[in-house]
Design an enzyme around this catalytic site. Sequence first.
Site, PDB file in Angstrom:
ATOM      1  CG  ASN A   1      -6.317   5.193  10.465  1.00 55.12           C
ATOM      2  OD1 ASN A   1      -6.053   5.410   9.399  1.00 55.12           O
ATOM      3  ND2 ASN A   1      -6.597   3.988  10.970  1.00 55.12           N
TER       4      ASN A   1
ATOM      5  NE  ARG B   1     -12.519  -0.602   9.620  1.00 54.86           N
ATOM      6  CZ  ARG B   1     -11.468  -0.032   9.560  1.00 54.86           C
ATOM      7  NH1 ARG B   1     -11.560   1.164   8.961  1.00 54.86           N
ATOM      8  NH2 ARG B   1     -10.325  -0.422  10.100  1.00 54.86           N
TER       9      ARG B   1
ATOM     10  CE  LYS C   1      -0.817  -0.890   4.915  1.00 51.69           C
ATOM     11  NZ  LYS C   1      -1.647  -1.294   5.726  1.00 51.69           N
TER      12      LYS C   1
ATOM     13  NE  ARG D   1      -9.902   2.570  12.537  1.00 53.66           N
ATOM     14  CZ  ARG D   1     -10.229   3.742  11.569  1.00 53.66           C
ATOM     15  NH1 ARG D   1     -10.781   4.665  11.799  1.00 53.66           N
ATOM     16  NH2 ARG D   1      -9.399   3.716  10.511  1.00 53.66           N
TER      17      ARG D   1
ATOM     18  CD  GLU E   1      -3.705   2.077   7.638  1.00 53.93           C
ATOM     19  OE1 GLU E   1      -4.513   3.192   7.830  1.00 53.93           O
ATOM     20  OE2 GLU E   1      -3.739   1.474   6.389  1.00 53.93           O
TER      21      GLU E   1
ATOM     22  NE  ARG F   1      -9.921  -2.617  -1.879  1.00 57.01           N
ATOM     23  CZ  ARG F   1     -10.433  -1.673  -2.473  1.00 57.01           C
ATOM     24  NH1 ARG F   1      -9.604  -0.758  -2.861  1.00 57.01           N
ATOM     25  NH2 ARG F   1     -11.494  -2.083  -3.524  1.00 57.01           N
TER      26      ARG F   1
ATOM     27  CG  ASP G   1      -7.347   0.578  10.577  1.00 59.49           C
ATOM     28  OD1 ASP G   1      -8.098   0.893  11.575  1.00 59.49           O
ATOM     29  OD2 ASP G   1      -7.113   1.120   9.544  1.00 59.49           O
TER      30      ASP G   1
END
Length: 315
Positions: A282, A224, A159, A209, A280, A232, A272
């Site tokens: 965020n 998610r 990514k 999340r 991740e 994804r 994440d």
Amino acid sequence: MRVLFIADPLQSFKIYKDTTFAMMQEAARRGHALSVAQARDLALEGGRIMVDATNLTLTGEQDPWYRLGDCYRQPLAGFNAVVMRKDPPFDLEYLYASQLFSLAEQQGSRVFTSGQALRDFNEKLAILQFPDLIAPTMVTCDIGRLHAFVNQHFDAIVKPLDGMGGDSIFRLRPDDANLNVILETITQRGARTVMIQRYIPEIRNGDKRVLVIDGKPVDYCLARIPKAGETRGNLAAGGRGEARELTARDREIAETVGPVLKRRGILLAGLDVIGDYLTEINVTSPTCFREIMDQTGLNVAGLYIDALERELAHH
């Protein structure tokens, strides 16, 4: 308390799921005065950071959901809190805004998240500060090294470092006929640095999340779940959001990262987590408040405004 939200244009909000709107609603419910601006409305004039801010009233209706008052130029420091909620990508304009925030903070502004923290915590690279929590990861622009990583791990995700919402995320295997062209494209033929990670098969159970407010995990995360045939889980890529209680591992990750975020002045972050791994951090404009609030009844926006009020009371 006067609160300025720096956000994308209000007409782009989907209020049934917008986290910034949930924050605004909670702040208004407590009697705080709301104003709104875009990052482009910031300016340095006469040595002071100024902003063209518009007074905002929430109507309580679906359409129109807001009423705008007067717009006037005023010092950013005139607001008790400035809440930065502009969506990524973290491009040069975002960087410049963060630098103006840092100047404004020297002039007395309280910005959440601070300009320094926005610069320090690249959403992809920040995980490298927690090597024990992440899957095998490499950051490079070298196509040969990326090839070797795919060959070593057999299944990988690559990514860009500045994307959001699942943009330009590719799953790679050594026998992929498009492997070369994907690596050439995503690195712009070796000119752009990217992140590659071992594929985590638990993604099918959801990319979670986990929200961290004022250094502490919120008790529910939003898993998610990717739609069929998709790698994804991002809601922007068609994933489905399902609120769940944190697992012991989710909590362990959040409690490891949380104190570091708090120390760096990051009031809100969205971690994440896939399977047992942090993927991740965020900090620019974390979302998922509304989905968790609607599915569990937990007032996440209330937790955030509580934290904001606490921060302002301390200073």
